[in-house]
Enzyme design. Structure first.
Site, mmCIF file in Angstrom:
data_model
loop_
_atom_site.group_PDB
_atom_site.id
_atom_site.type_symbol
_atom_site.label_atom_id
_atom_site.label_comp_id
_atom_site.label_asym_id
_atom_site.label_seq_id
_atom_site.Cartn_x
_atom_site.Cartn_y
_atom_site.Cartn_z
ATOM 1 N N VAL A 1 3.502 -2.232 4.027
ATOM 2 C CA VAL A 1 4.246 -3.413 3.604
ATOM 3 C C VAL A 1 5.649 -3.020 3.164
ATOM 4 C CG1 VAL A 1 4.362 -5.281 1.918
ATOM 5 C CG2 VAL A 1 2.167 -4.670 2.951
ATOM 6 N N PRO B 1 5.821 7.902 -5.209
ATOM 7 C CA PRO B 1 5.381 9.294 -5.094
ATOM 8 C C PRO B 1 5.235 9.686 -3.627
ATOM 9 C CG PRO B 1 4.078 8.121 -6.738
ATOM 10 C CD PRO B 1 4.885 7.089 -6.012
ATOM 11 N N ALA C 1 3.166 11.397 -2.067
ATOM 12 C CA ALA C 1 1.807 11.353 -1.532
ATOM 13 C C ALA C 1 1.453 9.965 -0.998
ATOM 14 C CB ALA C 1 0.801 11.760 -2.609
ATOM 15 N N ASP D 1 2.101 -10.155 -1.870
ATOM 16 C CA ASP D 1 0.793 -10.793 -1.939
ATOM 17 C C ASP D 1 0.514 -11.491 -3.270
ATOM 18 O OD1 ASP D 1 -1.468 -11.486 -0.475
ATOM 19 O OD2 ASP D 1 -2.677 -9.922 -1.407
#
Length: 251
Positions: A33, A53, A55, A117
């Site tokens: 998104v 981050p 990751a 959302d």
């Protein structure tokens, strides 16, 4: 008398083309998104900073970072991220509580924000967009059905004439030339009406085919407030037969 005016339809959004060129847009998150939000902002020539981050970055966001399309901060969001003259915030993280906290901070600072959302925590919505050069068509369901917006947008795009974007590009060039030809403030309404009449009189194919020389010829008709046929404009000097001495000028 009230029947002469459009009825009010409450519950909609104010549909505007928001200019963010060279403005600072903050994107919180690095997933799919967020990647879409980043692309929207970059297409609008915004200066984008991504906070997430490493990751949690998806391949597209990693690519934007590696190509220096965006500035990047490798950590979770902190309130200080809103200090750098941020004009707009997009939040796309899987943490409802953190998202709401960012929303509240943006409201305190009067920074428009979109929380993915969560329609109730959005100052604006992202619609489904069809893009063809300068042409942008957005379909919004006001947060009710994003997938339906995509379906409707595809149907609209399929119905548009081919090369619509190229035709609009040419009209934009012609408008700029016309402003140079008739720059006075009083010429504004006449310019707008003349361009409107041209768009109604010429087909998309003719507008696409119009080149720089055609535009110069066309502008010669403006002072007479005439919209010539495409064929008249195409009748350039090189296509006119020379004088034969007996029959007069002929084309």
């Amino acid at each position: 008398m009230s029947q002469s005016f459009p009825p009010i339809q409450p519950g909609g959004s104010l549909m505007v083309a928001w200019q963010v060129r060279d403005k600072h847009v903050l994107v919180v998150g690095g997933g799919e998104v967020a990647a879409g939000r980043i692309l929207h902002a970059l297409n609008a020539d915004a200066k984008v900073t991504v906070v997430c981050p490493s990751a949690c970055l998806n391949p597209e966001v990693k690519y934007r970072i590696s190509e220096n399309h965006v500035a990047y901060i490798d950590r979770k969001f902190e309130p200080v991220d809103l200090d750098d003259d941020v004009a707009m915030v997009f939040v796309a993280i899987d943490d409802p509580e953190a998202s709401s906290q960012i929303w509240k901070l943006c409201r305190e600072r009067r920074i428009p924000a979109n929380i993915a959302d969560v329609p109730s925590e959005c100052d604006f919505y992202f619609g489904s967009v069809h893009r063809d050069g300068p042409l942008q068509v957005m379909v919004s369901t006001n947060g009710n059905g994003p997938k339906l917006a995509s379906i409707v947008r595809k149907e609209i795009a399929a119905a548009l004439p081919a090369n619509t974007g190229a035709a609009i590009q040419n009209v934009g060039i012609l408008r700029r030339k016309l402003r140079e030809t008739a720059p006075g403030p009083k010429d504004g309404p006449k310019r707008m009406k003349w361009i409107s009449r041209l768009c109604e009189s010429w087909s998309s194919e003719e507008l696409v085919e119009m080149d720089e020389k055609d535009m110069e010829t066309l502008l010669g008709f403006y002072t007479q407030d005439i919209i010539p046929a495409f064929e008249q404009v195409q009748l350039k000097e090189g296509n006119i037969a020379p004088f034969d001495g007996s029959m007069g000028w002929s084309c």
